[in-house]
Design a protein around this motif. Sequence first.
Motif, PDB file in Angstrom:
ATOM      1  N   TRP A   1       0.827  -1.208   0.000  1.00  0.00           N
ATOM      2  CA  TRP A   1       0.000   0.000   0.000  1.00  0.00           C
ATOM      3  C   TRP A   1       0.867   1.268   0.000  1.00  0.00           C
ATOM      4  O   TRP A   1       1.917   1.305   0.668  1.00  0.00           O
ATOM      5  CB  TRP A   1      -0.874   0.056   1.253  1.00  0.00           C
ATOM      6  CG  TRP A   1      -1.985  -0.939   1.297  1.00  0.00           C
ATOM      7  CD1 TRP A   1      -3.169  -0.883   0.632  1.00  0.00           C
ATOM      8  CD2 TRP A   1      -2.041  -2.134   2.104  1.00  0.00           C
ATOM      9  NE1 TRP A   1      -3.954  -1.967   0.966  1.00  0.00           N
ATOM     10  CE2 TRP A   1      -3.294  -2.741   1.865  1.00  0.00           C
ATOM     11  CE3 TRP A   1      -1.158  -2.746   3.000  1.00  0.00           C
ATOM     12  CZ2 TRP A   1      -3.682  -3.921   2.492  1.00  0.00           C
ATOM     13  CZ3 TRP A   1      -1.538  -3.921   3.620  1.00  0.00           C
ATOM     14  CH2 TRP A   1      -2.792  -4.497   3.361  1.00  0.00           C
ATOM     15  N   LYS A   2       0.349   2.246  -0.664  1.00  0.00           N
ATOM     16  CA  LYS A   2       0.965   3.564  -0.687  1.00  0.00           C
ATOM     17  C   LYS A   2       1.044   4.121   0.733  1.00  0.00           C
ATOM     18  O   LYS A   2       0.055   4.081   1.470  1.00  0.00           O
ATOM     19  CB  LYS A   2       0.029   4.477  -1.500  1.00  0.00           C
ATOM     20  CG  LYS A   2       0.708   5.523  -2.281  1.00  0.00           C
ATOM     21  CD  LYS A   2      -0.316   6.250  -3.155  1.00  0.00           C
ATOM     22  CE  LYS A   2       0.424   7.065  -4.171  1.00  0.00           C
ATOM     23  NZ  LYS A   2      -0.323   7.252  -5.378  1.00  0.00           N
TER      24      LYS A   2
ATOM     25  N   TYR B   1      -4.284  -4.827  -4.439  1.00  0.00           N
ATOM     26  CA  TYR B   1      -5.264  -4.342  -3.466  1.00  0.00           C
ATOM     27  C   TYR B   1      -6.610  -4.078  -4.134  1.00  0.00           C
ATOM     28  O   TYR B   1      -6.683  -3.463  -5.196  1.00  0.00           O
ATOM     29  CB  TYR B   1      -4.779  -3.051  -2.789  1.00  0.00           C
ATOM     30  CG  TYR B   1      -5.798  -2.540  -1.805  1.00  0.00           C
ATOM     31  CD1 TYR B   1      -6.200  -3.333  -0.737  1.00  0.00           C
ATOM     32  CD2 TYR B   1      -6.382  -1.285  -1.949  1.00  0.00           C
ATOM     33  CE1 TYR B   1      -7.161  -2.897   0.159  1.00  0.00           C
ATOM     34  CE2 TYR B   1      -7.350  -0.842  -1.058  1.00  0.00           C
ATOM     35  CZ  TYR B   1      -7.736  -1.655  -0.011  1.00  0.00           C
ATOM     36  OH  TYR B   1      -8.707  -1.227   0.867  1.00  0.00           O
TER      37      TYR B   1
ATOM     38  N   PRO C   1      -9.895  -2.117  -3.606  1.00  0.00           N
ATOM     39  CA  PRO C   1     -10.473  -1.062  -2.769  1.00  0.00           C
ATOM     40  C   PRO C   1     -11.819  -1.504  -2.194  1.00  0.00           C
ATOM     41  O   PRO C   1     -12.587  -2.193  -2.851  1.00  0.00           O
ATOM     42  CB  PRO C   1     -10.671   0.101  -3.750  1.00  0.00           C
ATOM     43  CG  PRO C   1      -9.764  -0.189  -4.884  1.00  0.00           C
ATOM     44  CD  PRO C   1      -9.650  -1.671  -4.980  1.00  0.00           C
TER      45      PRO C   1
ATOM     46  N   GLY D   1     -11.577   4.413   0.707  1.00  0.00           N
ATOM     47  CA  GLY D   1     -10.521   5.291   0.185  1.00  0.00           C
ATOM     48  C   GLY D   1      -9.301   5.416   1.088  1.00  0.00           C
ATOM     49  O   GLY D   1      -8.369   6.148   0.782  1.00  0.00           O
TER      50      GLY D   1
ATOM     51  N   ARG E   1      -4.594   2.605  -0.463  1.00  0.00           N
ATOM     52  CA  ARG E   1      -4.398   2.641  -1.909  1.00  0.00           C
ATOM     53  C   ARG E   1      -3.218   1.761  -2.306  1.00  0.00           C
ATOM     54  O   ARG E   1      -2.181   1.769  -1.628  1.00  0.00           O
ATOM     55  CB  ARG E   1      -4.160   4.085  -2.383  1.00  0.00           C
ATOM     56  CG  ARG E   1      -5.483   4.812  -2.717  1.00  0.00           C
ATOM     57  CD  ARG E   1      -5.280   6.293  -2.904  1.00  0.00           C
ATOM     58  NE  ARG E   1      -4.585   6.874  -1.757  1.00  0.00           N
ATOM     59  CZ  ARG E   1      -3.779   7.940  -1.811  1.00  0.00           C
ATOM     60  NH1 ARG E   1      -3.549   8.538  -2.969  1.00  0.00           N
ATOM     61  NH2 ARG E   1      -3.191   8.405  -0.724  1.00  0.00           N
ATOM     62  N   GLN E   2      -3.401   1.039  -3.370  1.00  0.00           N
ATOM     63  CA  GLN E   2      -2.353   0.173  -3.909  1.00  0.00           C
ATOM     64  C   GLN E   2      -1.122   1.012  -4.263  1.00  0.00           C
ATOM     65  O   GLN E   2      -1.245   2.095  -4.821  1.00  0.00           O
ATOM     66  CB  GLN E   2      -2.930  -0.492  -5.165  1.00  0.00           C
ATOM     67  CG  GLN E   2      -1.950  -1.091  -6.132  1.00  0.00           C
ATOM     68  CD  GLN E   2      -1.636  -2.541  -5.772  1.00  0.00           C
ATOM     69  OE1 GLN E   2      -2.453  -3.236  -5.198  1.00  0.00           O
ATOM     70  NE2 GLN E   2      -0.440  -2.961  -6.108  1.00  0.00           N
TER      71      GLN E   2
END
Length: 349
Positions: A270-271, A299, A301, A305, A308-309
């Motif tokens: 994840w970011k 990922y 969603p 939100g 995030r991938q």
Amino acid sequence: MLAAETLSKRDIRKLKAEELKKFFIDHGDKPFRATQVDEWLWKKSAKSFDQMTNLSVATRALLKEHFVINHIHVDKMQRSADGTIKNAVKLHDGLIVESVLIPAEKRITACVSSQVGCSLACKFCATAKLKRQRNLSSDEIYDQVVAIKEQAELFFNRPLTNIVFMGMGEPLLNYSNVTAAIEKITSQKGLGMAMKRITVSTVGIAKMIVKMADDDVKFNLAVSLHDAIDETRSSIMPINDSNPLSELGAALRYWYQKTKRKVTYEYVVWKGINDTEEHVRALLKFCKIIPSKVNLIEYNPIGDGEFRQAADEVLNMYMDLLERNGITTRIRKSRGKDIDAACGQLANK
Ligand code: SAH
């Protein structure tokens, strides 16, 4: 009236073989009827007594008078553009779980649920939002496999080849029913599938991994790792607080000593969470504990939100570093995303 009557009848699949034999003897019939019925119930997955055509009409009526077959019903079926099928499965008490058929070139996989809802509260997972309502019985798990096996034959004209316990729930928190279902699935009296085609995925409950090793189970083990630094893992998977990586690692070491079998780690990047080299290095170190491979899962969603991938370059960094150090790593693209059938999306809608 009818409903009350149905409720008072016993589920025939809860009877032991001896009890069913006794039932037939008590009713002036032959004990081997029990064997015939058993074959219908499991090997042939009969959903009604009327399907049991080698029993006389009178015997079928007798069974109907005393018993029910509490099998599951596929309440709703959705098909993805990529062929994936998601089933909303209704249980005898009206609760719903989901199970998924995933077609690939060389295999058809059933992804089945083990609990209604889940108690683990992983922050990135849709099922976690449902809370745990109850465990599935071994029959309810078995029936999901049967339903998908039938769909594989009907829609793809191919056999079901693999089973993954990656649907709703934590299989190791419903261990006895999961293992009882697996026993039936692999038995010649059941579906006769091979143990090596079955994978149980866990959030990584250390003491249960030790128990599985002691029980000498023969199915495959996958662990949803997602991070190998305690602080980060705890922040996204609350189970890590009571079950830290050191304990998980020790349990896995025990697992390997006993079973000599590899483990697969499931991992989402994840970011802003685990997208730096520090996390890759920690994962690499964890992977050295026992022979293992890594599935980097895309990922999916879940609508809030929050997660995030990470970018493709970050995935490539993971891939490069792990592979260069001898850890087999695969990037797993999602299937059935358009119908919310992908990992972690079950119960989203
Ligand atoms: N409780 C078990 C079985 C669930 S398997 C376990 O944790 O392993 C479901 C898999 O999908 C797990 O690896 C889980 O971590 C992962 N997952 C959950 N939510 C996801 C999401 N939104 N996107 C991608 N994978 C997700």
